[in-house]
Design an enzyme around this catalytic site. Structure first.
Site, PDB file in Angstrom:
ATOM      1  N   GLU A  41       1.495   4.710  -6.878  1.00 31.10           N
ATOM      2  CA  GLU A  41       1.490   3.587  -7.819  1.00 31.10           C
ATOM      3  C   GLU A  41       1.959   4.066  -9.191  1.00 31.10           C
ATOM      4  OE1 GLU A  41      -1.431   0.014  -9.434  1.00 31.10           O
ATOM      5  OE2 GLU A  41      -2.323   1.830  -8.605  1.00 31.10           O
ATOM      6  N   LYS A 110       2.465  -6.692  -7.524  1.00 31.31           N
ATOM      7  CA  LYS A 110       1.012  -6.673  -7.413  1.00 31.31           C
ATOM      8  C   LYS A 110       0.428  -8.052  -7.722  1.00 31.31           C
ATOM      9  CE  LYS A 110      -2.825  -3.711  -8.973  1.00 31.31           C
ATOM     10  NZ  LYS A 110      -3.126  -2.546  -9.847  1.00 31.31           N
ATOM     11  N   CYS A 151      -2.976  -1.158  -4.744  1.00 30.48           N
ATOM     12  CA  CYS A 151      -4.239  -0.772  -5.364  1.00 30.48           C
ATOM     13  C   CYS A 151      -5.295  -1.888  -5.333  1.00 30.48           C
ATOM     14  CB  CYS A 151      -3.976  -0.294  -6.796  1.00 30.48           C
ATOM     15  SG  CYS A 151      -5.315   0.733  -7.484  1.00 30.48           S
TER      16      CYS A 151
END
Length: 274
Positions: A41, A110, A151
């Site tokens: 990430e 994301k 994440c």
């Protein structure tokens, strides 16, 4: 060669490789060499809201061009971790995936931004500089369909359920949990997503750097549909390998057929977009 239908049982077993490295602004990664490799990430940038505007790139851009070249040179599927992406005046935390021919297969922004406040331990607000994505991201390989998250996306069970319903057998989450949430939830969430949806789950984390402004937990991991941890890194830089056994996945789904036993008359998880 294996049948190219996503649901077909492969004649060759796909192998997943994850590379855990420290964030230094250089190349990352996670591979399938029948292959798939994911990167870390925000691998081109220090992880912090004050850094994202400075390190943001267009896609295609310098970092994603290199990822494309690596995928093509090695004939692999490469999950490009994520980078801060600039597009039309907005910034996103974005994962780009490239196929063995070097072409961009999918771009995942994301969806759930990391905005948390644990008093006395950690406060972080991605929303200070980043905008959330608004779409699901899957891609097909000769072996199976893969669903993507980044994440904090892993905390949202609904996303994984939608991916499983759409035929994904492997979920990949490049992520950088910290020293507060990592020991408490990193492995727990991976095993939960794997067992709840009877899929493989793989994560690629930065190696731990105690001198960094944001210290990552590390421990890149691969979990099978039974919830068993197949391989897990420590905190140092390393490379992990793991087989993705779709025959075992099919057997688990036959033995405990929860995907066929859901009570649509009582509850449902609804996707608002294709």
């Amino acid at each position: 060669s294996p049948d190219h239908a996503p649901s077909a049982r492969p004649r060759l077993r796909p192998a997943f490789r994850a590379r855990q490295r420290r964030l230094t602004g250089c190349s990352p990664c996670g591979v399938w060499r029948s292959g798939e490799e994911p990167c870390l990430e925000c691998f081109n940038s220090p992880y912090g809201t004050n850094y994202f505007p400075e390190y943001a790139e267009k896609i295609p851009g310098e970092s994603t061009k290199k990822l494309s070249e690596v995928a093509k040179e090695n004939s692999i599927y490469l999950i490009g971790g994520s980078i801060p992406e600039e597009d039309d005046g907005k910034l996103y935390n974005t994962c780009a995936v490239f196929g063995p021919d070097g072409n961009l297969l999918v771009k995942h922004r994301k969806i759930h931004l990391f905005d948390i406040d644990v008093p006395g331990k950690i406060t972080f607000q991605e929303s200070k500089t980043l905008s959330p994505g608004d779409s699901f991201s899957t891609f097909d390989t000769p072996y199976c369909r893969v669903g993507l998250g980044i994440c904090y996306d892993m905390r949202f069970a609904e996303l994984a359920q939608i991916y499983a319903r759409r035929g994904c057998q492997l979920l990949v989450y490049p992520g950088a949990f910290n020293m507060t949430t990592g020991p408490a939830h990193w492995e727990l969430l991976q095993r939960a997503r794997a067992v709840d949806n009877q899929v493989y789950v793989a994560t690629a984390s930065p190696a731990r750097d105690e001198k960094a402004s944001y210290v990552a937990w590390g421990h890149s991991t691969v979990v099978d549909p039974w919830g068993q941890v197949l391989t897990k890194a420590g905190t140092e830089e390393t490379i992990l390998y793991s087989d993705i056994d779709l025959k075992k996945l099919s057997e688990i789904r036959q033995q405990i057929p929860i995907l066929k036993q859901k009570r649509a008359d009582l509850y449902s998880v609804e996707s608002k977009k294709p």
